[in-house]
Structure formats: C-alpha cells, structure tokens
Design an enzyme around this catalytic site. Structure first.
Site, PDB file in Angstrom:
ATOM      1  N   MET A  35       0.838  -1.194   0.000  1.00 25.89           N
ATOM      2  CA  MET A  35       0.000   0.000   0.000  1.00 25.89           C
ATOM      3  C   MET A  35       0.879   1.252   0.000  1.00 25.89           C
ATOM      4  O   MET A  35       0.432   2.339   0.353  1.00 25.89           O
ATOM      5  CB  MET A  35      -0.944  -0.013   1.211  1.00 25.89           C
ATOM      6  CG  MET A  35      -1.890  -1.223   1.151  1.00 25.89           C
ATOM      7  SD  MET A  35      -3.429  -1.005   2.044  1.00 25.89           S
ATOM      8  CE  MET A  35      -2.833  -0.758   3.695  1.00 25.89           C
ATOM      9  N   GLY A  36       2.147   1.082  -0.405  1.00 24.04           N
ATOM     10  CA  GLY A  36       3.036   2.220  -0.543  1.00 24.04           C
ATOM     11  C   GLY A  36       3.601   2.705   0.784  1.00 24.04           C
ATOM     12  O   GLY A  36       3.563   2.002   1.781  1.00 24.04           O
ATOM     13  N   LEU A  55       6.789   3.128   1.316  1.00 21.05           N
ATOM     14  CA  LEU A  55       7.695   1.985   1.457  1.00 21.05           C
ATOM     15  C   LEU A  55       8.766   2.242   2.507  1.00 21.05           C
ATOM     16  O   LEU A  55       9.259   3.355   2.662  1.00 21.05           O
ATOM     17  CB  LEU A  55       8.355   1.683   0.110  1.00 21.05           C
ATOM     18  CG  LEU A  55       7.370   1.403  -1.036  1.00 21.05           C
ATOM     19  CD1 LEU A  55       8.143   1.067  -2.309  1.00 21.05           C
ATOM     20  CD2 LEU A  55       6.390   0.288  -0.693  1.00 21.05           C
ATOM     21  N   HIS A  56       9.114   1.189   3.227  1.00 23.95           N
ATOM     22  CA  HIS A  56      10.153   1.263   4.256  1.00 23.95           C
ATOM     23  C   HIS A  56      11.034   0.024   4.123  1.00 23.95           C
ATOM     24  O   HIS A  56      10.829  -0.796   3.211  1.00 23.95           O
ATOM     25  CB  HIS A  56       9.528   1.371   5.650  1.00 23.95           C
ATOM     26  CG  HIS A  56       8.483   0.332   5.908  1.00 23.95           C
ATOM     27  ND1 HIS A  56       8.778  -0.999   6.082  1.00 23.95           N
ATOM     28  CD2 HIS A  56       7.132   0.429   5.981  1.00 23.95           C
ATOM     29  CE1 HIS A  56       7.670  -1.669   6.280  1.00 23.95           C
ATOM     30  NE2 HIS A  56       6.638  -0.832   6.207  1.00 23.95           N
ATOM     31  N   HIS A 115       9.400  -3.357   3.330  1.00 21.84           N
ATOM     32  CA  HIS A 115       9.023  -3.612   1.940  1.00 21.84           C
ATOM     33  C   HIS A 115      10.265  -3.911   1.090  1.00 21.84           C
ATOM     34  O   HIS A 115      10.231  -4.766   0.202  1.00 21.84           O
ATOM     35  CB  HIS A 115       8.339  -2.378   1.326  1.00 21.84           C
ATOM     36  CG  HIS A 115       7.035  -2.022   1.967  1.00 21.84           C
ATOM     37  ND1 HIS A 115       6.867  -0.886   2.714  1.00 21.84           N
ATOM     38  CD2 HIS A 115       5.839  -2.646   1.948  1.00 21.84           C
ATOM     39  CE1 HIS A 115       5.612  -0.819   3.127  1.00 21.84           C
ATOM     40  NE2 HIS A 115       4.966  -1.881   2.685  1.00 21.84           N
ATOM     41  N   ASP A 121       2.358  -8.981   9.075  1.00 24.75           N
ATOM     42  CA  ASP A 121       0.903  -9.153   8.943  1.00 24.75           C
ATOM     43  C   ASP A 121       0.622 -10.651   8.895  1.00 24.75           C
ATOM     44  O   ASP A 121       0.215 -11.193   7.860  1.00 24.75           O
ATOM     45  CB  ASP A 121       0.421  -8.456   7.666  1.00 24.75           C
ATOM     46  CG  ASP A 121       0.678  -6.959   7.726  1.00 24.75           C
ATOM     47  OD1 ASP A 121       0.033  -6.291   8.537  1.00 24.75           O
ATOM     48  OD2 ASP A 121       1.557  -6.476   6.989  1.00 24.75           O
ATOM     49  N   SER A 133       6.718  -0.424   9.938  1.00 27.58           N
ATOM     50  CA  SER A 133       5.359  -0.331   9.403  1.00 27.58           C
ATOM     51  C   SER A 133       5.169   1.064   8.816  1.00 27.58           C
ATOM     52  O   SER A 133       5.716   2.045   9.347  1.00 27.58           O
ATOM     53  CB  SER A 133       4.352  -0.535  10.546  1.00 27.58           C
ATOM     54  OG  SER A 133       3.076  -0.074  10.160  1.00 27.58           O
ATOM     55  N   ARG A 162       2.661   2.769   9.113  1.00 32.53           N
ATOM     56  CA  ARG A 162       1.917   3.585  10.083  1.00 32.53           C
ATOM     57  C   ARG A 162       2.832   4.198  11.148  1.00 32.53           C
ATOM     58  O   ARG A 162       2.417   5.129  11.836  1.00 32.53           O
ATOM     59  CB  ARG A 162       0.828   2.752  10.758  1.00 32.53           C
ATOM     60  CG  ARG A 162      -0.328   2.412   9.818  1.00 32.53           C
ATOM     61  CD  ARG A 162      -1.471   1.751  10.548  1.00 32.53           C
ATOM     62  NE  ARG A 162      -2.676   1.680   9.736  1.00 32.53           N
ATOM     63  CZ  ARG A 162      -3.059   0.602   9.034  1.00 32.53           C
ATOM     64  NH1 ARG A 162      -2.331  -0.487   9.041  1.00 32.53           N
ATOM     65  NH2 ARG A 162      -4.174   0.621   8.323  1.00 32.53           N
TER      66      ARG A 162
HETATM   67  O1  PAF Z   1      -0.199  -5.764   3.582  1.00 30.68           O
HETATM   68  C1  PAF Z   1      -0.630  -4.847   2.840  1.00 30.68           C
HETATM   69  O2  PAF Z   1       0.033  -3.825   2.644  1.00 30.68           O
HETATM   70  C2  PAF Z   1      -1.994  -4.982   2.214  1.00 30.68           C
HETATM   71  O3  PAF Z   1      -2.901  -5.589   3.069  1.00 30.68           O
HETATM   72  C3  PAF Z   1      -1.961  -5.674   0.839  1.00 30.68           C
HETATM   73  C4  PAF Z   1      -1.488  -7.120   0.942  1.00 30.68           C
HETATM   74  C5  PAF Z   1      -1.066  -4.901  -0.100  1.00 30.68           C
HETATM   75  C6  PAF Z   1      -3.381  -5.689   0.234  1.00 30.68           C
HETATM   76  O4  PAF Z   1      -3.881  -4.405   0.074  1.00 30.68           O
END
Ligand code: PAF
Length: 277
Positions: free
Chosen positions: A27-28, A30-31, A34, A150, A185, A187
């Site tokens: 979901m962008g 990025l850190h 990712h 997650d 994260s 967030r």
């Molecule tokens: O983990 C996430 O960032 C989101 O839940 C995902 C897997 C990209 C789906 O929107």
C-alpha cells in the site's frame, strides 16, 4: 522502470513477459520492510512487480484510509534505485469501476478471519483477500511475497491460494525491525515523538513472553503483559498465543506457537507477532 497505471497496461505488459515473475503487493509509503520483501522476490524470480495501492475495501468506517500515508514519488524512486522490474499503480476507478459497494468479494473462512485483527476490523480480511485475488489474476505471478508482520493476512492468503487452487507459491519475508525492536510499518510515521519512544514496548513484551519456559501456562503472563502495556499508555486490542498454522488459541508455551498482538497508541494501530523458538 515502467510504471503501469491501469489494468489494461498491466495485462499488455504481462503478455510480453517471459521468465518467472514475483508479485510484491503493497500500500506504498515503502520502508525497509518492503525493501526486504523486494530483495526476497528478486532472489527468487527473474522479474518483480511491485503494486502500490491503498485498497479502500480493507478499511472500515472510521479507520485511517484518508490519513494513510501516501508518498508515491519517493516510493517509485526507491524501487527504481533497487532494480525493481515494474510497478503497478492502479486507481480506484480502474480496480473498482462499479464502486467498492458493488464489487464481488472473496470471503475468507470465519475461523481465520473473524479473530484477532478481524474481530476488531470486520470485513478487513474480505477486502484484503479480494484485492490480492484481483492482483493475482491481473499479474499472474509465479510467486507472491507477503510480510510476516501481517501474519494473520499471510495465513488467510495462504489458505485462499490453497482453497481456490491458485498456482502461486507464497513466500513470507521476515519482519524488519528498528534498532529498538519496533516492527517496521508504514503507520509508524504517524507516531508522535512521545509515542515513538513508547512503541517498542510492544515488541519487548512479546520477546519476553517468547522466553517463558516450555509447558508454562500463558493466561497470567499474557494478562500481566497487557496490563503493563495499558499502564504505559497503549490501548491493547489483543495479545494472545496462537497456533502458527490454524491460529487457534494455545494455552501453554510450545515451540512453534506464536504470540500475536495489536495495540493502539493514540489513533495509530500497531501490530506485531513473534514465534516461540
Ligand atoms: O499488507 C498490505 O500492505 C496490504 O494488506 C496488501 C497485501 C497490499 C493488500 O492491500
């Protein structure tokens, strides 16, 4: 690095590709977490497609969809610098042309999706499963890479791949942590400086719980950890020991079982998990 901005261009791109493809859905904002998933994908496949899309379907009313950090330009720059093959950045209109309410959805089994984060966020995992399945159909990757942070999402998507007979290998990238233990994260950037100082306590509690002797009962130490977090200023949604496969509750310390927690500092919801070695 080509940037594909709609489903048609993704389909066209995919038709021209040869060799193995790994998809890293994000979901962008990025850190390092990712970027570790990107490295894992690059090690396992010839090409890597990263998708960046803040999926409205997985946010409930009153959640942080509107304030979710969006930093597309710096995300694209980081991906290009690290040799990502291609990026998919679709729009809501493109992915949900009839609107989210009219979208056919994938409902994961209740046993996995109505517990832990799903108990606090009704419909969240339906939104996740739906967007992940759409991305898989569009990109047709050989490999799907998700993060261990997650963990419930990872298990639910794993079961979806199995149940719907999707020929995709699922890889799990280990949680990346800051020096003080806080799980990386997107967030985290919304934490105030005081909250950022408190935040690693969640990981500290999980780490200590992982060190309890095998065979000991978990109820009292879990309650004590929740109380310490609450006293420090967290609102604890859950902190529980679960079976790493089935996510069913586990009542005594066993190697391979997993502590999972979600707790809020202000309006920032942190999640983390650790497996008992
Ligand atoms: O983990 C996430 O960032 C989101 O839940 C995902 C897997 C990209 C789906 O929107």
């Amino acid at each position: 690095m080509p940037i594909l901005r709609n489903t048609d261009s993704l389909r066209n791109w995919r038709q021209q590709q040869r060799g193995s493809l790994a998809l890293v859905p994000t979901m962008g904002h990025l850190h390092a977490g990712h970027l570790a998933l990107l490295r894992l994908a690059q090690a396992r496949a010839e090409q890597v497609l990263v998708s960046i899309y803040v999926n409205p379907l997985q946010f409930g009313p009153g959640e942080d969809f509107a304030s979710y950090p969006r930093t597309l330009e710096s995300d694209l720059q980081q991906l290009a610098e690290r040799g990502c093959t291609t990026v998919f950045v679709p729009s809501d209109e493109d992915l949900y042309p009839r609107g989210a309410a009219e979208q056919t959805q994938v409902v994961p089994p209740e046993r996995l999706s109505n517990i832990l984060c799903g108990a606090q966020r009704p419909g969240h995992f339906t939104g996740v499963a739906t967007i992940v399945l759409k991305l898989l159909h569009l990109a047709q990757p050989d490999i799907l890479v998700l993060g261990e942070k997650d963990y419930q999402q990872y298990r639910i998507v794993g079961q979806m791949l199995d149940d719907l007979n999707l020929p995709v290998q699922l890889l799990c990238g280990p949680t990346q942590r800051d020096g003080d233990g806080l799980a990386r994260s997107s967030r985290n950037s919304r934490l105030t400086s005081e909250q950022r100082i408190l935040a690693p306590r969640l990981a500290t509690e999980l780490r200590q719980l992982c060190q309890l002797p095998v065979g000991s009962l978990v109820q009292a130490p879990a309650r004590d950890a929740r109380e310490r977090l609450q006293a420090a200023g967290f609102a604890v949604d859950y902190l529980e020991l679960r079976n790493s496969e089935s996510l069913e509750p586990v009542s005594e310390i066993r190697p391979g079982a997993r502590w999972l927690a979600a707790a809020r500092l202000g309006d920032v919801r942190l999640i983390d998990n650790m497996v008992i070695p």
